[in-house]
Design an enzyme around this catalytic site. Sequence first.
Site, PDB file in Angstrom:
ATOM      1  N   ASP A   1     -28.845  64.061 -13.404  1.00 38.05           N
ATOM      2  CA  ASP A   1     -28.951  62.909 -14.289  1.00 38.05           C
ATOM      3  C   ASP A   1     -29.664  63.297 -15.580  1.00 38.05           C
ATOM      4  OD1 ASP A   1     -28.716  60.187 -15.027  1.00 38.05           O
ATOM      5  OD2 ASP A   1     -30.671  59.704 -14.154  1.00 38.05           O
TER       6      ASP A   1
ATOM      7  N   HIS B   1     -22.211  59.824 -18.638  1.00 36.42           N
ATOM      8  CA  HIS B   1     -22.490  58.645 -17.819  1.00 36.42           C
ATOM      9  C   HIS B   1     -21.273  57.727 -17.715  1.00 36.42           C
ATOM     10  CE1 HIS B   1     -26.732  59.745 -17.624  1.00 36.42           C
ATOM     11  NE2 HIS B   1     -26.863  58.795 -16.720  1.00 36.42           N
TER      12      HIS B   1
ATOM     13  N   HIS C   1     -19.337  59.132 -14.914  1.00 40.82           N
ATOM     14  CA  HIS C   1     -19.976  58.697 -13.661  1.00 40.82           C
ATOM     15  C   HIS C   1     -19.535  57.297 -13.296  1.00 40.82           C
ATOM     16  CE1 HIS C   1     -22.955  55.979 -11.882  1.00 40.82           C
ATOM     17  NE2 HIS C   1     -23.125  56.943 -10.999  1.00 40.82           N
TER      18      HIS C   1
ATOM     19  N   HIS D   1     -26.087  59.313  -7.742  1.00 44.32           N
ATOM     20  CA  HIS D   1     -25.868  59.047  -9.166  1.00 44.32           C
ATOM     21  C   HIS D   1     -25.837  60.338  -9.981  1.00 44.32           C
ATOM     22  CE1 HIS D   1     -26.337  56.968 -13.071  1.00 44.32           C
ATOM     23  NE2 HIS D   1     -27.260  57.862 -13.335  1.00 44.32           N
TER      24      HIS D   1
END
Length: 380
Positions: free
Chosen positions: A176, A259, A262, A276
């Site tokens: 992340d 992101h 994701h 995540h």
Amino acid sequence: MADPGTVQSLIAPRRYIQGRGVLASIGKHVAELGSQPLLIADENVWKLAGDQLSSSFKKAGVDVKREVFGGVCSHREIDRITEVVKAGGTDVVVGVGGGTTLDTAKAVGHQAGIAWVTAPTVASTDAPTSALSVVYTDDGVFEEYVFFPHNPDLVLVDTQLCANAPFRFLVSGMGDALATWVEARATAEARGSTMAGGLPTMAGLALAKLSWDTLISYGFSARQAAQQHVVTPALEKVVEANTLLSGLGFESGGLAAAHAVHNGLTALDQTHHFMHGEKVNFGTLTQFALEDRPTREYNEFASFCMSVGLPTTLSDLGLDGVSRDELMTVAKAATVPGETIHNMPFPVTPEMVVDAMVAADSYSRAYQLESGQQAAAIPH
């Protein structure tokens, strides 16, 4: 009135505390914010830290109430706990646990109009510091970002708890956090908007770059420490990078393609049991392919990911034999209006995203084969 295209902004938590054993002081710090706190945590966290939490609040002379978190940061769960807060006269909400628990606590605090505190038990995301919550459907599919007018009033990170957790959490947090600089760099180039509501600040970009540099320098050592459940200077540095540097860097530096990819990946059921940061990491590789980053840069990143056990291929995310139609589902979700992928310094279409995902997967497999580097086991 200022031109919104030239305004810069930086936001941050009111206070950040990190160190071994600091959870023992949480009662004293929360008492400075309110006298009737509500603790939100799941059953596993209660078993892990319930006695320590109760003791800390008792020592501070604070009567604390507890609420079990349902497991998903959904609007239904946020509304449910908000009603508990309002019915009980709570004046400060404290989330203890992983990112979804903390995001729920922040949203509850905002809806109820009270102070909110985050106390992560893992260093798996930068959720503890941010002024937003990632909200999912009840089934775990990404739904939206919900933004708040300020960051948490207190972030308290006990590094012994982070070290005690399965090391997969720390490694996922690296995935992340590594995206922070890659996305902030793209946002700055595009003069795009950050989560703080303006152009990236120099401070936000510097913190994003510091997060990247810290992880590349200390990530492997920190993984080894986490695997042995010990607190070392390297682990302290990586916990700070995963939590504080990445949190400040993404909010005041900007998000881009990583992101968004994701978020698109959550539309495939096969990825739901992956964390995540693991899915974000493949998003970073996809962004590298979209940007056509130099081969040297790609090789260095892939090598680091393999050394700590971050996923670099679609297979690593349970997507063996995934079809182009399924990848198009991901790509369409990643490119909906308002998604952060539109912070890239060029227009991005779903077709470009599919091609970039296929290219990133192929490159990673070829790099592993040709370099002879054995990838660290991804602890699933």
